[in-house]
Design an enzyme around this catalytic site. Sequence first.
Site, PDB file in Angstrom:
ATOM      1  N   PHE A 138       0.609  -1.184   0.008  1.00  7.15           N
ATOM      2  CA  PHE A 138       0.069  -0.074   0.067  1.00  7.15           C
ATOM      3  C   PHE A 138       0.926   1.351  -0.159  1.00  7.15           C
ATOM      4  N   GLU A 142       5.158   9.256   1.544  1.00  5.86           N
ATOM      5  CA  GLU A 142       6.196   9.786   0.268  1.00  5.86           C
ATOM      6  C   GLU A 142       7.410  10.304   1.200  1.00  5.86           C
ATOM      7  N   PRO A 143       8.468  10.418   0.606  1.00  6.46           N
ATOM      8  CA  PRO A 143       9.944  11.056   1.421  1.00  6.46           C
ATOM      9  C   PRO A 143       9.264  12.304   1.944  1.00  6.46           C
ATOM     10  N   LEU A 249      -7.098   3.012   6.052  1.00  9.62           N
ATOM     11  CA  LEU A 249      -6.265   2.987   7.480  1.00  9.62           C
ATOM     12  C   LEU A 249      -7.212   2.735   8.655  1.00  9.62           C
ATOM     13  N   ARG A 253      -5.852   0.210  11.214  1.00  8.47           N
ATOM     14  CA  ARG A 253      -5.565   0.785  12.700  1.00  8.47           C
ATOM     15  C   ARG A 253      -6.457   0.103  13.610  1.00  8.47           C
ATOM     16  N   GLU A 373       0.834   4.147  10.729  1.00 11.53           N
ATOM     17  CA  GLU A 373      -0.684   4.356  10.580  1.00 11.53           C
ATOM     18  C   GLU A 373      -1.168   5.403  11.363  1.00 11.53           C
TER      19      GLU A 373
HETATM   20  P1  TGC Z   1      -8.802  16.427   6.634  1.00  7.57           P
HETATM   21  O1  TGC Z   1      -9.018  17.546   6.303  1.00  7.57           O
HETATM   22  O2  TGC Z   1      -9.021  15.982   7.866  1.00  7.57           O
HETATM   23  O3  TGC Z   1      -9.442  15.160   5.668  1.00  7.57           O
HETATM   24  C1  TGC Z   1      -9.260  15.073   4.404  1.00  7.57           C
HETATM   25  C2  TGC Z   1     -10.431  14.114   3.721  1.00  7.57           C
HETATM   26  O4  TGC Z   1     -10.277  12.927   4.363  1.00  7.57           O
HETATM   27  C3  TGC Z   1     -11.377  12.462   4.988  1.00  7.57           C
HETATM   28  N1  TGC Z   1     -10.836  11.627   6.144  1.00  7.57           N
HETATM   29  C4  TGC Z   1     -11.333  10.372   6.237  1.00  7.57           C
HETATM   30  N2  TGC Z   1     -12.223   9.743   5.657  1.00  7.57           N
HETATM   31  C5  TGC Z   1     -12.475   8.328   6.191  1.00  7.57           C
HETATM   32  N3  TGC Z   1     -11.776   7.855   7.475  1.00  7.57           N
HETATM   33  C6  TGC Z   1     -10.799   8.608   8.323  1.00  7.57           C
HETATM   34  N4  TGC Z   1     -10.155   8.228   8.894  1.00  7.57           N
HETATM   35  C7  TGC Z   1     -10.665  10.145   7.605  1.00  7.57           C
HETATM   36  N5  TGC Z   1      -9.873  11.007   7.961  1.00  7.57           N
HETATM   37  C8  TGC Z   1      -9.929  11.959   7.033  1.00  7.57           C
HETATM   38  C9  TGC Z   1     -12.093  13.821   5.473  1.00  7.57           C
HETATM   39  O5  TGC Z   1     -13.408  13.514   5.742  1.00  7.57           O
HETATM   40  C10 TGC Z   1     -11.669  14.570   4.087  1.00  7.57           C
HETATM   41  O6  TGC Z   1     -12.561  14.297   3.267  1.00  7.57           O
HETATM   42  P2  TGC Z   1     -13.215  15.352   2.089  1.00  7.57           P
HETATM   43  O7  TGC Z   1     -14.042  14.401   1.379  1.00  7.57           O
HETATM   44  O8  TGC Z   1     -14.031  16.298   3.067  1.00  7.57           O
HETATM   45  O9  TGC Z   1     -12.056  15.929   1.332  1.00  7.57           O
HETATM   46  O10 TGC Z   1      -7.385  15.885   6.384  1.00  7.57           O
HETATM   47  P3  TGC Z   1      -5.841  16.480   6.871  1.00  7.57           P
HETATM   48  O11 TGC Z   1      -5.176  16.832   5.688  1.00  7.57           O
HETATM   49  O12 TGC Z   1      -6.163  17.696   7.787  1.00  7.57           O
HETATM   50  O13 TGC Z   1      -5.128  15.357   7.675  1.00  7.57           O
HETATM   51  C11 TGC Z   1      -5.902  14.649   8.232  1.00  7.57           C
HETATM   52  C12 TGC Z   1      -4.879  13.537   9.187  1.00  7.57           C
HETATM   53  C13 TGC Z   1      -3.551  14.425   9.629  1.00  7.57           C
HETATM   54  C14 TGC Z   1      -5.594  13.181  10.433  1.00  7.57           C
HETATM   55  C15 TGC Z   1      -4.392  12.276   8.164  1.00  7.57           C
HETATM   56  O14 TGC Z   1      -3.921  12.819   7.312  1.00  7.57           O
HETATM   57  C16 TGC Z   1      -3.571  11.403   9.065  1.00  7.57           C
HETATM   58  O15 TGC Z   1      -4.334  10.614   9.709  1.00  7.57           O
HETATM   59  N6  TGC Z   1      -2.246  11.379   8.706  1.00  7.57           N
HETATM   60  C17 TGC Z   1      -1.554  10.346   9.073  1.00  7.57           C
HETATM   61  C18 TGC Z   1      -1.073   9.660   8.099  1.00  7.57           C
HETATM   62  C19 TGC Z   1      -1.150   7.950   8.070  1.00  7.57           C
HETATM   63  O16 TGC Z   1      -1.598   7.384   9.023  1.00  7.57           O
HETATM   64  N7  TGC Z   1      -0.388   7.394   7.188  1.00  7.57           N
HETATM   65  C20 TGC Z   1      -0.391   5.783   7.302  1.00  7.57           C
HETATM   66  C21 TGC Z   1       0.397   5.450   5.882  1.00  7.57           C
HETATM   67  S1  TGC Z   1       0.101   3.778   5.638  1.00  7.57           S
HETATM   68  C22 TGC Z   1       0.916   2.953   7.026  1.00  7.57           C
HETATM   69  O17 TGC Z   1       1.523   3.532   7.715  1.00  7.57           O
HETATM   70  C23 TGC Z   1       1.145   1.592   6.856  1.00  7.57           C
HETATM   71  S2  TGC Z   1       1.842   0.662   7.932  1.00  7.57           S
HETATM   72  C24 TGC Z   1       1.158  -0.794   7.582  1.00  7.57           C
HETATM   73  C25 TGC Z   1       2.028  -1.990   8.536  1.00  7.57           C
HETATM   74  O18 TGC Z   1       3.210  -2.213   8.219  1.00  7.57           O
HETATM   75  O19 TGC Z   1       1.110  -2.871   9.324  1.00  7.57           O
HETATM   76  P1  FAD Z   2       6.647  12.656  10.063  1.00  4.22           P
HETATM   77  O1  FAD Z   2       5.330  13.048   9.418  1.00  4.22           O
HETATM   78  O2  FAD Z   2       7.738  13.627   9.216  1.00  4.22           O
HETATM   79  O3  FAD Z   2       6.709  13.167  11.682  1.00  4.22           O
HETATM   80  C1  FAD Z   2       7.770  13.371  12.179  1.00  4.22           C
HETATM   81  C2  FAD Z   2       7.411  13.833  13.691  1.00  4.22           C
HETATM   82  O4  FAD Z   2       6.609  14.997  13.845  1.00  4.22           O
HETATM   83  C3  FAD Z   2       6.118  12.934  14.266  1.00  4.22           C
HETATM   84  O5  FAD Z   2       6.805  12.794  15.738  1.00  4.22           O
HETATM   85  C4  FAD Z   2       4.972  13.536  14.155  1.00  4.22           C
HETATM   86  O6  FAD Z   2       4.034  12.991  15.119  1.00  4.22           O
HETATM   87  C5  FAD Z   2       5.267  14.898  14.262  1.00  4.22           C
HETATM   88  N1  FAD Z   2       4.349  15.667  13.599  1.00  4.22           N
HETATM   89  C6  FAD Z   2       4.131  15.756  12.318  1.00  4.22           C
HETATM   90  N2  FAD Z   2       2.973  16.507  11.976  1.00  4.22           N
HETATM   91  C7  FAD Z   2       2.686  17.308  13.217  1.00  4.22           C
HETATM   92  C8  FAD Z   2       1.722  18.151  13.528  1.00  4.22           C
HETATM   93  N3  FAD Z   2       0.826  18.842  12.717  1.00  4.22           N
HETATM   94  N4  FAD Z   2       1.651  18.369  14.861  1.00  4.22           N
HETATM   95  C9  FAD Z   2       2.222  17.912  15.790  1.00  4.22           C
HETATM   96  N5  FAD Z   2       3.375  17.076  15.485  1.00  4.22           N
HETATM   97  C10 FAD Z   2       3.426  16.554  14.208  1.00  4.22           C
HETATM   98  N6  FAD Z   2       3.414   3.928   5.024  1.00  4.22           N
HETATM   99  C11 FAD Z   2       2.480   3.650   3.889  1.00  4.22           C
HETATM  100  O7  FAD Z   2       2.102   4.199   2.966  1.00  4.22           O
HETATM  101  N7  FAD Z   2       2.557   2.387   3.697  1.00  4.22           N
HETATM  102  C12 FAD Z   2       3.077   1.408   4.515  1.00  4.22           C
HETATM  103  O8  FAD Z   2       3.122   0.126   4.324  1.00  4.22           O
HETATM  104  C13 FAD Z   2       3.934   1.853   5.493  1.00  4.22           C
HETATM  105  N8  FAD Z   2       4.532   0.681   6.358  1.00  4.22           N
HETATM  106  C14 FAD Z   2       5.591   1.391   7.236  1.00  4.22           C
HETATM  107  C15 FAD Z   2       6.726   0.482   7.933  1.00  4.22           C
HETATM  108  C16 FAD Z   2       7.448   0.892   8.762  1.00  4.22           C
HETATM  109  C17 FAD Z   2       8.447  -0.054   9.299  1.00  4.22           C
HETATM  110  C18 FAD Z   2       7.398   2.459   9.025  1.00  4.22           C
HETATM  111  C19 FAD Z   2       8.355   3.171   9.854  1.00  4.22           C
HETATM  112  C20 FAD Z   2       6.661   3.463   8.412  1.00  4.22           C
HETATM  113  C21 FAD Z   2       5.859   2.997   7.360  1.00  4.22           C
HETATM  114  N9  FAD Z   2       4.842   3.878   6.647  1.00  4.22           N
HETATM  115  C22 FAD Z   2       4.100   3.163   5.607  1.00  4.22           C
HETATM  116  C23 FAD Z   2       4.936   5.139   6.745  1.00  4.22           C
HETATM  117  C24 FAD Z   2       4.251   5.680   8.136  1.00  4.22           C
HETATM  118  O9  FAD Z   2       2.934   5.796   7.869  1.00  4.22           O
HETATM  119  C25 FAD Z   2       4.894   7.008   8.433  1.00  4.22           C
HETATM  120  O10 FAD Z   2       6.049   6.906   8.880  1.00  4.22           O
HETATM  121  C26 FAD Z   2       4.078   7.880   9.347  1.00  4.22           C
HETATM  122  O11 FAD Z   2       2.934   8.342   9.216  1.00  4.22           O
HETATM  123  C27 FAD Z   2       4.881   9.152   9.734  1.00  4.22           C
HETATM  124  O12 FAD Z   2       5.395   9.859   8.820  1.00  4.22           O
HETATM  125  P2  FAD Z   2       6.946  10.253   8.776  1.00  4.22           P
HETATM  126  O13 FAD Z   2       7.591   9.162   9.031  1.00  4.22           O
HETATM  127  O14 FAD Z   2       7.054  11.189   7.584  1.00  4.22           O
HETATM  128  O15 FAD Z   2       6.930  11.099  10.105  1.00  4.22           O
END
Ligand code: TGC
Ligand code: FAD
Length: 394
Positions: A138, A142-143, A249, A253, A373
């Site tokens: 998934f 991005e960087p 997510l 999560r 996540e």
């Molecule tokens: P925001 O303005 O709040 O929302 C933008 C649009 O997204 C919708 N939305 C959601 N919809 C469904 N479920 C949710 N949980 C949603 N959260 C937001 C929202 O309704 C809106 O929709 P629309 O139609 O009005 O445009 O967005 P924001 O840009 O202010 O940021 C929200 C924030 C910071 C909470 C969100 O971007 C966030 O959760 N950031 C964290 C990024 C993250 O979790 N990355 C995960 C990458 S994948 C990964 O880590 C896999 S690891 C897997 C593994 O190895 O197990």
């Molecule tokens: P950053 O966003 O740069 O954050 C750095 C620090 O700043 C954190 O402490 C954060 O909490 C803080 N911060 C950022 N913004 C704010 C704010 N507004 N206010 C206060 N504090 C803030 N992603 C995928 O898409 N797919 C995957 O399968 C996936 N697998 C992963 C596996 C591993 C082992 C790891 C380590 C990461 C993976 N990720 C994946 C990426 C992961 O979701 C991101 O690392 C995570 O979302 C945080 O992004 P970042 O590392 O760029 O940290």
Amino acid sequence: MGQFNDTFESPDFYQIDDLLSDEHKLIRESTRDFVKKEITPYIEDWCQQATFHYPIVKKFGDMGLFGPFVDEKYGGGGLDYISYGLIMQEIERGDSGMRSTASVQGSLVMYPIYKFGSEEQKMKYLPKLASGEMLGCFGLTEPDHGSNPGGMVTNFKDMGDHYLLNGAKMWISNSPKADIAVVWAKNEEGRIHGLIVERGMEGFTTPETHNKWSLRASATGELVFDNVKVPKENLLPGKSGLGAPMMCLDSARYGIAWGVVGAAMDCYESARKYSLERIQFGKPIGSFQLIQKKLAEMLTEITKAQLVNWKLGKMMNEGKANSNHISMAKRNNVEIALKIAREARQIHGGMGITGEYPMMRHMMNLESVITYEGTHDIHLLILGKEITGIQAFF
Ligand code: TGC
Ligand code: FAD
């Protein structure tokens, strides 16, 4: 002693088993037996050697551990969300990296195809993903865009008979071995869409990320797109916008909230047993108040997290859970799991730093889990926004 003689049984202080159906218990027990046979005897070596044991993918598939909530028509188990949670709990009891492999495949690859895919896409990919014949990843992060995925720059252009994809994703679980990637990218209007990119497409590469101290049994890498021609039928038609990956997510999560309780239980059980065996000052260390305090607090936090998970699972089944509920559970449960891993490590003294016991491995894994996540602080801000109505992200 240690994890090679795996006699694990989970603590159930509040008789939460009474809240589970016979089917739930059967699923948990069969997954636990699988983990004892296929993961715990080997996981220490895989982590020490930083090896992703690829054959586990087919074994997960054979056991029905991928996408258990997906309809049976597409190869899934047609199970409920409590079953999914219990499966994640048992796999992560073995290792968070193993759970990563399973939760990416189920929640982040099968889920978007299941929810947003065309019928052709579902029939083409879901049965093979469910059986483990195919591995997926998934690509959202991005960087330069982690916590803020909405700022992504990966993009695609409509070239008439195909899309042209450019950009890069980073930190992608499963990427070095994945057959397909569900990639989130912006179209020419800046709208986010999901695309299924297949290994072998020209210009698509998946370099591996090395030197991790965490999730060493899981393969992590990049996704690089250099003018990749993606067939138009590979765009997920059912949903666009940031909400689409965010829905995936939510599912992942939720799985993490359960999974980390498995890791916490493993650490707690190891510490409880060790405290009764280890003699200092002529007594088992479990007879000292400070050790008992640690154990009592661990069991209390595990019990609270188990109850949160069960109630959240009920709400998921009833369609009543939203992303804020899930954020609270993910955030709380990862934090308590990490604290329990640290406390359990201390109870084992010097022995706790070796691979004879699972705590250091769980602790290092959980440092990723508290970051991916959505980081711990991002989940706090999601809750802060829910409470006050004011976003404090920027
Ligand atoms: P925001 O303005 O709040 O929302 C933008 C649009 O997204 C919708 N939305 C959601 N919809 C469904 N479920 C949710 N949980 C949603 N959260 C937001 C929202 O309704 C809106 O929709 P629309 O139609 O009005 O445009 O967005 P924001 O840009 O202010 O940021 C929200 C924030 C910071 C909470 C969100 O971007 C966030 O959760 N950031 C964290 C990024 C993250 O979790 N990355 C995960 C990458 S994948 C990964 O880590 C896999 S690891 C897997 C593994 O190895 O197990
Ligand atoms: P950053 O966003 O740069 O954050 C750095 C620090 O700043 C954190 O402490 C954060 O909490 C803080 N911060 C950022 N913004 C704010 C704010 N507004 N206010 C206060 N504090 C803030 N992603 C995928 O898409 N797919 C995957 O399968 C996936 N697998 C992963 C596996 C591993 C082992 C790891 C380590 C990461 C993976 N990720 C994946 C990426 C992961 O979701 C991101 O690392 C995570 O979302 C945080 O992004 P970042 O590392 O760029 O940290």
